[in-house]
Enzyme design. Structure first.
Site, PDB file in Angstrom:
ATOM      1  N   ASP A  53       5.584   6.789  -9.845  1.00 33.18           N
ATOM      2  CA  ASP A  53       6.960   6.423 -10.172  1.00 33.18           C
ATOM      3  C   ASP A  53       7.509   5.342  -9.254  1.00 33.18           C
ATOM      4  O   ASP A  53       7.245   5.329  -8.052  1.00 33.18           O
ATOM      5  CB  ASP A  53       7.863   7.659 -10.105  1.00 33.18           C
ATOM      6  CG  ASP A  53       7.532   8.663 -11.184  1.00 33.18           C
ATOM      7  OD1 ASP A  53       7.415   8.229 -12.342  1.00 33.18           O
ATOM      8  OD2 ASP A  53       7.372   9.849 -10.877  1.00 33.18           O
ATOM      9  N   GLU A  92      11.263  13.726 -23.018  1.00 33.31           N
ATOM     10  CA  GLU A  92      10.435  14.074 -21.867  1.00 33.31           C
ATOM     11  C   GLU A  92      11.352  14.480 -20.725  1.00 33.31           C
ATOM     12  O   GLU A  92      12.300  13.752 -20.392  1.00 33.31           O
ATOM     13  CB  GLU A  92       9.591  12.878 -21.421  1.00 33.31           C
ATOM     14  CG  GLU A  92       8.511  12.485 -22.398  1.00 33.31           C
ATOM     15  CD  GLU A  92       7.717  11.281 -21.932  1.00 33.31           C
ATOM     16  OE1 GLU A  92       6.662  11.026 -22.525  1.00 33.31           O
ATOM     17  OE2 GLU A  92       8.163  10.590 -20.985  1.00 33.31           O
TER      18      GLU A  92
END
Length: 267
Positions: A60, A49
């Protein structure tokens, strides 16, 4: 059959699970990212990824937020990432998934992005803030070009959401093992195991588990019940301390250890 489907099928034949690794494209620069993709594959990653840096990465934790900031400061953009993929695709057939947020894709233009991504050699896209209920236009464009669209499930996903993701998604399903943001954790939540069992009752796509997996033991525990594990923040953390050949060697060594942990459990 897509590269993603082929990879999972080949691993299943060998009674193995997938190690999916995440790094941010452009951290510390795109030239380094290209070298590290090849290092990740050599060291045992089965799928990669590539994080698309974004200025407001709400899903995040601090490690990947800082990584995104470094990549943005280095001038990384979505068009440049696609150019990187096109270059590295000439050297490897490993599945490459772009993971990020919808805004850069929307600004790029959905149809144009999908066409350019497929042309470059991108295999799948995971947009963390694009729920299946709002993904109709993007999914239709992706289906026309043969681009896998990967959706998230979480510990709070009910049966209706699981069915929806199972019907709409392609490539694999990404189960977020914890609520909250990305980041390495010291243990795997016990709820992962019954949750994965519940999801498996409704899905036929490969099921991978991520968020918080930070060492080979954790990776092995999760791989015992899932089709693959995703490790991101624990890898990205290395970018804070190391550069150049030392970064490549540290990253490669860690990925090799993670793969050994995953292989230890077999199928």
């Amino acid at each position: 059959m897509s590269r993603i489907a082929t990879t999972f099928a080949n691993l299943a034949k060998q009674n193995e699970k997938a190690l999916v690794t995440f790094i941010t494209a452009g951290d510390p620069d795109l030239e380094t990212t290209e070298k590290l993709i090849l290092e990740l594959e050599k060291s045992g990653a089965d799928l990669i990824e590539l994080g698309v840096p974004f200025s407001d990465p709400m899903a995040d934790g601090p490690t990947i937020q800082l990584s995104s900031e470094r990549a943005l400061c280095a001038g990384t953009t979505l068009p440049k990432i696609l150019t990187l993929v096109k270059s590295v695709r000439q050297q490897t057939e490993i599945p490459l998934i772009l993971m990020g947020y919808y805004n850069p894709v929307f600004l790029y233009g959905i149809e144009r992005f999908v066409a350019d991504a497929v042309s470059a050699g991108v295999d799948g896209v995971l947009l963390v803030d694009l729920p299946p209920e709002e993904a109709e236009e993007f999914k239709a464009a992706a289906d026309r070009e043969g681009l896998d669209v990967i959706f998230l499930l979480t510990p709070t996903s009910d049966e209706a959401r699981i069915r929806k993701v199972a019907n709409l998604g392609s490539g694999f399903i990404y189960y977020v093992s914890v609520t909250g943001v990305t980041g390495a954790r010291t243990s795997v939540a016990d709820t992962v195991f019954p949750d994965v069992k519940k999801i498996r009752e409704h899905v036929t796509l490969p099921l991978v588990v991520g968020f918080g997996i930070s060492d080979p033991v954790q990776a092995g525990r999760v791989a015992a019940v899932a089709d693959g594990v995703v490790v991101g923040s624990a890898l990205v953390k290395l970018f804070e301390e190391f550069r150049g050949d030392e970064l490549r060697e540290r990253l490669g060594g860690f990925v090799a250890a993670l793969k050994a942990g995953v292989k230890a459990v077999g199928g």
